[in-house]
Design a protein around this motif. Structure first.
Motif, PDB file in Angstrom:
ATOM      1  N   ALA A  39      82.719  70.201  15.464  1.00 16.69           N
ATOM      2  CA  ALA A  39      83.250  68.980  14.848  1.00 16.69           C
ATOM      3  C   ALA A  39      84.760  68.903  15.007  1.00 16.69           C
ATOM      4  CB  ALA A  39      82.856  68.924  13.379  1.00 16.69           C
ATOM      5  N   ARG A  40      85.441  70.021  14.795  1.00 18.17           N
ATOM      6  CA  ARG A  40      86.900  70.015  14.948  1.00 18.17           C
ATOM      7  C   ARG A  40      87.294  69.680  16.373  1.00 18.17           C
ATOM      8  NH1 ARG A  40      86.562  74.396  11.097  1.00 18.17           N
ATOM      9  NH2 ARG A  40      86.325  75.895  12.795  1.00 18.17           N
ATOM     10  N   ARG A  47      87.975  59.056  17.272  1.00 15.40           N
ATOM     11  CA  ARG A  47      88.538  58.433  16.071  1.00 15.40           C
ATOM     12  C   ARG A  47      87.404  57.657  15.411  1.00 15.40           C
ATOM     13  NH1 ARG A  47      91.458  61.596  17.572  1.00 15.40           N
ATOM     14  NH2 ARG A  47      93.704  61.524  17.989  1.00 15.40           N
ATOM     15  N   PRO A  48      86.505  58.343  14.716  1.00 18.19           N
ATOM     16  CA  PRO A  48      85.286  57.688  14.223  1.00 18.19           C
ATOM     17  C   PRO A  48      85.550  56.678  13.120  1.00 18.19           C
ATOM     18  CG  PRO A  48      85.473  59.880  13.296  1.00 18.19           C
ATOM     19  CD  PRO A  48      86.582  59.756  14.307  1.00 18.19           C
ATOM     20  N   ASP A  49      84.713  55.646  13.071  1.00 14.01           N
ATOM     21  CA  ASP A  49      84.746  54.704  11.964  1.00 14.01           C
ATOM     22  C   ASP A  49      83.950  55.235  10.775  1.00 14.01           C
ATOM     23  OD1 ASP A  49      86.075  52.498  13.463  1.00 14.01           O
ATOM     24  OD2 ASP A  49      84.218  52.538  14.632  1.00 14.01           O
ATOM     25  N   LEU A  50      82.997  56.129  11.064  1.00 12.95           N
ATOM     26  CA  LEU A  50      82.097  56.655  10.041  1.00 12.95           C
ATOM     27  C   LEU A  50      81.744  58.092  10.371  1.00 12.95           C
ATOM     28  CD1 LEU A  50      80.069  56.322   7.639  1.00 12.95           C
ATOM     29  CD2 LEU A  50      78.454  55.349   9.283  1.00 12.95           C
ATOM     30  N   ILE A  69      88.911  64.800   9.252  1.00 15.07           N
ATOM     31  CA  ILE A  69      88.374  63.514   9.698  1.00 15.07           C
ATOM     32  C   ILE A  69      89.308  62.380   9.300  1.00 15.07           C
ATOM     33  CG2 ILE A  69      86.475  61.869   9.420  1.00 15.07           C
ATOM     34  CD1 ILE A  69      84.656  64.348   8.919  1.00 15.07           C
ATOM     35  N   LEU A  70      89.785  62.416   8.069  1.00 12.46           N
ATOM     36  CA  LEU A  70      90.661  61.351   7.579  1.00 12.46           C
ATOM     37  C   LEU A  70      92.038  61.407   8.236  1.00 12.46           C
ATOM     38  CD1 LEU A  70      89.677  61.404   3.799  1.00 12.46           C
ATOM     39  CD2 LEU A  70      88.984  59.755   5.559  1.00 12.46           C
ATOM     40  N   GLN A  71      92.453  62.592   8.638  1.00 13.16           N
ATOM     41  CA  GLN A  71      93.710  62.702   9.373  1.00 13.16           C
ATOM     42  C   GLN A  71      93.572  62.080  10.764  1.00 13.16           C
ATOM     43  OE1 GLN A  71      95.100  66.727   9.850  1.00 13.16           O
ATOM     44  NE2 GLN A  71      96.981  66.128  10.894  1.00 13.16           N
ATOM     45  N   GLY A  97      87.889  63.604  -0.663  1.00 10.03           N
ATOM     46  CA  GLY A  97      88.136  62.393   0.113  1.00 10.03           C
ATOM     47  C   GLY A  97      86.909  61.674   0.609  1.00 10.03           C
ATOM     48  N   ALA A  98      85.714  62.203   0.304  1.00 10.21           N
ATOM     49  CA  ALA A  98      84.494  61.511   0.729  1.00 10.21           C
ATOM     50  C   ALA A  98      84.390  60.165   0.017  1.00 10.21           C
ATOM     51  CB  ALA A  98      83.261  62.353   0.435  1.00 10.21           C
ATOM     52  N   SER A  99      83.904  59.159   0.728  1.00  8.64           N
ATOM     53  CA  SER A  99      83.733  57.836   0.115  1.00  8.64           C
ATOM     54  C   SER A  99      82.289  57.604  -0.311  1.00  8.64           C
ATOM     55  CB  SER A  99      84.161  56.742   1.100  1.00  8.64           C
ATOM     56  OG  SER A  99      83.509  56.873   2.343  1.00  8.64           O
TER      57      SER A  99
END
Length: 221
Positions: A39-40, A47-50, A69-71, A97-99
Motif C-alpha cells: 500500500a505504501r 492519488r486515490p479518491d477513496l 493516504i491523506l497526505q 482520520g478515517a471518514s
C-alpha cells in the motif's frame, strides 16, 4: 469517484470489495494491495479518491496507513472495512482520520448504499458502529487514545486467526465465517483448529470468553 485503493490481505475479499466498488461507482479504477508495504508503494504513485482499509494486515495495523493516504490525497475518503466492532478500534480509526467504518458482515446492498453516501456527504458507518460512536459521545464510553501501532499478533495468533476468533466468538458458524471472509470452509476449519490449539480451548463458549478477555468483543449490542 475515479480511483480507489483497497488494502486487504485476503485475495477473495479484495475481489469482493472491488466488485462492490464497481457497483457503487461504475467505471471506478481499483487497485488492491495485500499488505501495508504494498500500500505504501502504491501511494507513491496513486492519488486515490477513496480508500478501503482493513485493520488486521500481515505486516502491521492498517490504521497506520490512514495518515499516509491523506497526505498523498488530502480529499480522499478513507473507510475502514473490518469485522472488528469494538469501541476502541472504531474510535481509533475515526481519530486517526478515517471518514467511515463499515463492517464486512453488512449486507451487500447496504454496503453499496453506504459507499454511495460519500457523494452525498453522509459518513459511511455501519449501524452498529454508529451506535458505538453515539454511546461514546453520550458518555457511555471511556476515552480511548489513538493507537495505530501494530497490536497483532495477540496470544500468538495471526491477524486472520484473530478475525476468525472474533467471528466464532460472536456465535457465527464455520460456514458463515467462510462466507463472510470469502474463503473456503476448509481454510476456516484450519484457522479454527489453530486458534483452539494456541489458546488451549475446545469450544465456542471458551472462544467467546477469550475474545472478551482480549478486548475483541463485548457483551453489549
Amino acid at each position: 469517484m475515479q480511483t480507489a485503493v483497497v488494502v486487504e490481505d485476503i485475495a477473495e475479499t479484495g475481489i469482493w470489495l472491488r466488485g462492490l466498488l464497481g457497483e457503487a461507482f461504475p467505471g471506478i479504477r481499483v487497485t488492491v494491495c495485500g499488505d501495508c508495504r504494498t500500500a505504501r508503494a502504491c501511494l507513491a504513485e496513486l492519488r486515490p479518491d477513496l480508500a478501503l482499509v482493513d485493520i488486521s494486515l500481515p505486516d502491521g495495523n492498517g490504521l497506520s496507513l490512514i495518515p499516509l493516504i491523506l497526505q498523498a490525497s488530502p480529499q480522499a475518503a478513507v473507510v475502514v472495512t473490518s469485522i472488528l466492532d469494538d469501541q476502541e478500534h472504531i474510535l481509533s480509526a475515526l481519530q486517526t482520520g478515517a471518514s467511515g467504518y463499515l463492517l464486512k458482515d453488512l449486507p451487500e446492498d447496504q454496503f453499496i448504499h453506504k459507499l454511495q453516501g460519500i457523494l452525498r456527504g453522509d459518513p459511511p458507518l455501519s449501524p452498529k458502529v454508529a451506535r458505538k460512536v453515539l454511546q461514546y459521545f453520550n458518555g457511555a464510553g471511556s476515552a480511548v487514545p489513538v493507537a495505530v501501532e501494530p497490536v497483532l499478533p495477540m496470544e500468538g495468533l495471526s491477524s486472520r486467526e484473530v478475525e476468525v476468533l472474533v467471528l466464532i466468538g460472536k456465535g457465527l458458524s464455520r460456514r458463515e465465517v467462510s462466507e463472510l471472509l470469502h474463503v473456503s470452509d476448509n481454510t476456516i476449519a484450519t484457522h479454527v483448529r489453530n486458534v483452539y490449539r494456541k489458546l488451549n480451548i475446545s469450544s465456542r463458549a471458551e472462544a467467546a470468553l477469550e475474545a472478551c478477555r482480549m478486548g475483541l468483543i463485548s457483551t453489549e449490542l
